[in-house]
Write a protein that holds these residues in place. Sequence first.
Motif, PDB file in Angstrom:
ATOM      1  N   GLU A  76       8.579 -21.880 -17.578  1.00 26.70           N
ATOM      2  CA  GLU A  76       8.777 -22.871 -16.518  1.00 26.70           C
ATOM      3  C   GLU A  76       7.834 -22.612 -15.350  1.00 26.70           C
ATOM      4  O   GLU A  76       7.470 -21.471 -15.075  1.00 26.70           O
ATOM      5  N   SER A  77       7.426 -23.681 -14.677  1.00 25.70           N
ATOM      6  CA  SER A  77       6.593 -23.614 -13.464  1.00 25.70           C
ATOM      7  C   SER A  77       5.172 -23.117 -13.717  1.00 25.70           C
ATOM      8  O   SER A  77       4.528 -22.550 -12.830  1.00 25.70           O
ATOM      9  N   VAL A  78       4.678 -23.315 -14.937  1.00 23.58           N
ATOM     10  CA  VAL A  78       3.274 -23.030 -15.222  1.00 23.58           C
ATOM     11  C   VAL A  78       2.426 -24.151 -14.619  1.00 23.58           C
ATOM     12  O   VAL A  78       2.731 -25.333 -14.790  1.00 23.58           O
ATOM     13  N   PHE A 121      -0.399 -18.979 -14.646  1.00 25.77           N
ATOM     14  CA  PHE A 121       0.988 -18.556 -14.406  1.00 25.77           C
ATOM     15  C   PHE A 121       0.987 -17.078 -14.056  1.00 25.77           C
ATOM     16  O   PHE A 121       0.305 -16.270 -14.704  1.00 25.77           O
ATOM     17  N   LEU A 122       1.742 -16.706 -13.020  1.00 21.34           N
ATOM     18  CA  LEU A 122       1.775 -15.340 -12.538  1.00 21.34           C
ATOM     19  C   LEU A 122       2.230 -14.381 -13.638  1.00 21.34           C
ATOM     20  O   LEU A 122       3.254 -14.587 -14.280  1.00 21.34           O
ATOM     21  N   GLY A 123       1.455 -13.329 -13.863  1.00 16.29           N
ATOM     22  CA  GLY A 123       1.790 -12.338 -14.869  1.00 16.29           C
ATOM     23  C   GLY A 123       1.240 -12.651 -16.242  1.00 16.29           C
ATOM     24  O   GLY A 123       1.438 -11.875 -17.181  1.00 16.29           O
ATOM     25  N   PHE A 124       0.545 -13.788 -16.371  1.00 16.65           N
ATOM     26  CA  PHE A 124      -0.019 -14.193 -17.653  1.00 16.65           C
ATOM     27  C   PHE A 124      -1.515 -14.461 -17.505  1.00 16.65           C
ATOM     28  O   PHE A 124      -1.991 -14.824 -16.423  1.00 16.65           O
ATOM     29  N   LYS A 125      -2.234 -14.277 -18.589  1.00 17.61           N
ATOM     30  CA  LYS A 125      -3.662 -14.530 -18.582  1.00 17.61           C
ATOM     31  C   LYS A 125      -3.927 -16.033 -18.510  1.00 17.61           C
ATOM     32  O   LYS A 125      -3.390 -16.803 -19.299  1.00 17.61           O
ATOM     33  N   SER A 126      -4.732 -16.440 -17.544  1.00 20.05           N
ATOM     34  CA  SER A 126      -5.079 -17.864 -17.429  1.00 20.05           C
ATOM     35  C   SER A 126      -5.850 -18.306 -18.670  1.00 20.05           C
ATOM     36  O   SER A 126      -6.583 -17.527 -19.271  1.00 20.05           O
ATOM     37  N   GLN A 127      -5.668 -19.579 -19.022  1.00 19.61           N
ATOM     38  CA  GLN A 127      -6.265 -20.061 -20.262  1.00 19.61           C
ATOM     39  C   GLN A 127      -6.799 -21.477 -20.106  1.00 19.61           C
ATOM     40  O   GLN A 127      -6.207 -22.305 -19.409  1.00 19.61           O
ATOM     41  N   ILE A 177       1.364 -24.704 -26.315  1.00 18.62           N
ATOM     42  CA  ILE A 177       0.290 -23.913 -25.723  1.00 18.62           C
ATOM     43  C   ILE A 177       0.839 -22.517 -25.440  1.00 18.62           C
ATOM     44  O   ILE A 177       1.833 -22.369 -24.724  1.00 18.62           O
ATOM     45  N   SER A 178       0.222 -21.490 -25.997  1.00 13.92           N
ATOM     46  CA  SER A 178       0.713 -20.122 -25.835  1.00 13.92           C
ATOM     47  C   SER A 178      -0.077 -19.382 -24.770  1.00 13.92           C
ATOM     48  O   SER A 178      -1.313 -19.405 -24.776  1.00 13.92           O
ATOM     49  N   LEU A 179       0.650 -18.721 -23.861  1.00 12.08           N
ATOM     50  CA  LEU A 179       0.029 -17.878 -22.843  1.00 12.08           C
ATOM     51  C   LEU A 179       0.379 -16.418 -23.114  1.00 12.08           C
ATOM     52  O   LEU A 179       1.503 -16.102 -23.494  1.00 12.08           O
ATOM     53  N   THR A 180      -0.585 -15.539 -22.899  1.00  8.83           N
ATOM     54  CA  THR A 180      -0.409 -14.120 -23.179  1.00  8.83           C
ATOM     55  C   THR A 180      -0.128 -13.354 -21.903  1.00  8.83           C
ATOM     56  O   THR A 180      -0.815 -13.540 -20.893  1.00  8.83           O
ATOM     57  N   GLU A 181       0.874 -12.478 -21.951  1.00  9.77           N
ATOM     58  CA  GLU A 181       1.206 -11.664 -20.784  1.00  9.77           C
ATOM     59  C   GLU A 181       0.099 -10.668 -20.489  1.00  9.77           C
ATOM     60  O   GLU A 181      -0.538 -10.122 -21.400  1.00  9.77           O
ATOM     61  N   LEU A 212      -0.792 -25.038  -6.052  1.00 13.53           N
ATOM     62  CA  LEU A 212      -1.274 -23.952  -6.907  1.00 13.53           C
ATOM     63  C   LEU A 212      -2.186 -23.019  -6.113  1.00 13.53           C
ATOM     64  O   LEU A 212      -2.012 -21.795  -6.125  1.00 13.53           O
ATOM     65  N   LEU A 213      -3.158 -23.583  -5.406  1.00 11.37           N
ATOM     66  CA  LEU A 213      -4.125 -22.767  -4.676  1.00 11.37           C
ATOM     67  C   LEU A 213      -3.473 -21.998  -3.531  1.00 11.37           C
ATOM     68  O   LEU A 213      -3.910 -20.892  -3.194  1.00 11.37           O
ATOM     69  N   ALA A 214      -2.425 -22.569  -2.939  1.00 11.11           N
ATOM     70  CA  ALA A 214      -1.752 -21.900  -1.821  1.00 11.11           C
ATOM     71  C   ALA A 214      -1.078 -20.598  -2.255  1.00 11.11           C
ATOM     72  O   ALA A 214      -0.834 -19.713  -1.429  1.00 11.11           O
ATOM     73  N   SER A 215      -0.786 -20.476  -3.545  1.00 12.48           N
ATOM     74  CA  SER A 215      -0.089 -19.286  -4.036  1.00 12.48           C
ATOM     75  C   SER A 215      -1.029 -18.303  -4.733  1.00 12.48           C
ATOM     76  O   SER A 215      -0.581 -17.297  -5.274  1.00 12.48           O
ATOM     77  N   LYS A 216      -2.322 -18.581  -4.718  1.00 12.00           N
ATOM     78  CA  LYS A 216      -3.276 -17.727  -5.435  1.00 12.00           C
ATOM     79  C   LYS A 216      -4.291 -17.109  -4.470  1.00 12.00           C
ATOM     80  O   LYS A 216      -4.657 -17.715  -3.468  1.00 12.00           O
ATOM     81  N   PHE A 217      -4.757 -15.923  -4.838  1.00 12.72           N
ATOM     82  CA  PHE A 217      -5.733 -15.203  -4.029  1.00 12.72           C
ATOM     83  C   PHE A 217      -6.894 -14.670  -4.875  1.00 12.72           C
ATOM     84  O   PHE A 217      -7.725 -13.922  -4.367  1.00 12.72           O
ATOM     85  N   ASP A 218      -6.948 -15.044  -6.154  1.00 12.78           N
ATOM     86  CA  ASP A 218      -7.927 -14.433  -7.054  1.00 12.78           C
ATOM     87  C   ASP A 218      -9.212 -15.242  -7.228  1.00 12.78           C
ATOM     88  O   ASP A 218     -10.151 -14.800  -7.889  1.00 12.78           O
ATOM     89  N   ARG A 219      -9.266 -16.466  -6.684  1.00 11.03           N
ATOM     90  CA  ARG A 219     -10.448 -17.352  -6.730  1.00 11.03           C
ATOM     91  C   ARG A 219     -10.753 -17.869  -8.144  1.00 11.03           C
ATOM     92  O   ARG A 219     -11.755 -18.560  -8.335  1.00 11.03           O
ATOM     93  N   GLU A 220      -9.908 -17.547  -9.138  1.00 12.86           N
ATOM     94  CA  GLU A 220     -10.199 -17.937 -10.512  1.00 12.86           C
ATOM     95  C   GLU A 220     -10.181 -19.451 -10.700  1.00 12.86           C
ATOM     96  O   GLU A 220     -11.064 -20.026 -11.348  1.00 12.86           O
ATOM     97  N   THR A 221      -9.158 -20.125 -10.146  1.00 12.29           N
ATOM     98  CA  THR A 221      -9.072 -21.576 -10.290  1.00 12.29           C
ATOM     99  C   THR A 221     -10.230 -22.254  -9.574  1.00 12.29           C
ATOM    100  O   THR A 221     -10.792 -23.236 -10.083  1.00 12.29           O
ATOM    101  N   LEU A 222     -10.613 -21.744  -8.426  1.00 10.40           N
ATOM    102  CA  LEU A 222     -11.745 -22.312  -7.694  1.00 10.40           C
ATOM    103  C   LEU A 222     -13.035 -22.175  -8.487  1.00 10.40           C
ATOM    104  O   LEU A 222     -13.840 -23.119  -8.552  1.00 10.40           O
ATOM    105  N   THR A 223     -13.256 -21.033  -9.097  1.00  6.83           N
ATOM    106  CA  THR A 223     -14.478 -20.839  -9.864  1.00  6.83           C
ATOM    107  C   THR A 223     -14.525 -21.758 -11.075  1.00  6.83           C
ATOM    108  O   THR A 223     -15.593 -22.225 -11.468  1.00  6.83           O
ATOM    109  N   GLU A 224     -13.356 -22.050 -11.658  1.00  6.81           N
ATOM    110  CA  GLU A 224     -13.313 -22.949 -12.811  1.00  6.81           C
ATOM    111  C   GLU A 224     -13.605 -24.388 -12.384  1.00  6.81           C
ATOM    112  O   GLU A 224     -14.358 -25.111 -13.040  1.00  6.81           O
TER     113      GLU A 224
END
Length: 256
Positions: free
Chosen positions: A41-43, A76-82, A98-102, A195-207
């Motif tokens: 939930e909440s992915v 999703f927090l704690g899972f590898k982005s895909q 769609i499967s996400l890996t921890e 989504l961006l407000a809760s992230k600090f890793d810049r991954e979504t921005l780079t994508e």
Amino acid sequence: MKYLLLVLITLSSLIGFSQDTEESQRLSAIVINAQTQEVLESVHVVNLNQVFGTITNEKGEFSITAAVNDTLYFSFLGFKSQKIRVTNDMFKFKDTKISLTELAYALEEVIVRPYQLTGYLEIDVKNLPINNAYQYSISGLGVSYEGGSKNPSAVTKVLGAILNPADLLRNLFGKKPAQMRKLRQMREDDEIRNLLASKFDRETLTEFLQLEKVDIQDILNNCNYSKSFITTANDLQILDAISSCFEEYKVLNRKK
């Protein structure tokens, strides 16, 4: 013969129109944990091509507008982005999963080396480790430029900024004009902002922007944002900063 030709042209036009209108459709699927097969939930799910997003419900389900060959980005927090490329089969079969890996977190070994201080400054300074992160500043400009052992082009960037500060931004913004145009769409979509407000890793921005993390840092550095802001701001704040800088860049270019 002319009548038959007219009919064929009309039919081909209708078929083409139908394909265009059906190009973007509602895509529904379920996101699950790859290890446990439990729904997630909440992915956050975002369409990188059409610049909007959604989140999964309590059953792991989501629905989003997409077209074949669009790229969906799952975070999703704690899972590898895909990233998933949309296919025709995903529209045909409604039970797509769609499967996400921890993520596996492992603490690296930390070695603490004590430094024996003598109390004499001249001696103790020689025994302390040297910080290789250099900062270049030019008197009168009021701007500092960061460099270091991992950034061999630091001096070149400083000299380039002195000779023509707009050149660095022109090179960065000019590489991805289509992605830069997505900035406004990203700022207007509530799900993407959440989504961006809760992230600090810049991954979504780079994508979304198809930039490297170092490019994002260079943009903000050359727009006079502080090192503290660059390292501590969340991704939404970084998005707003890049967007503001890009708008100023466009204004300056129009004046030339």
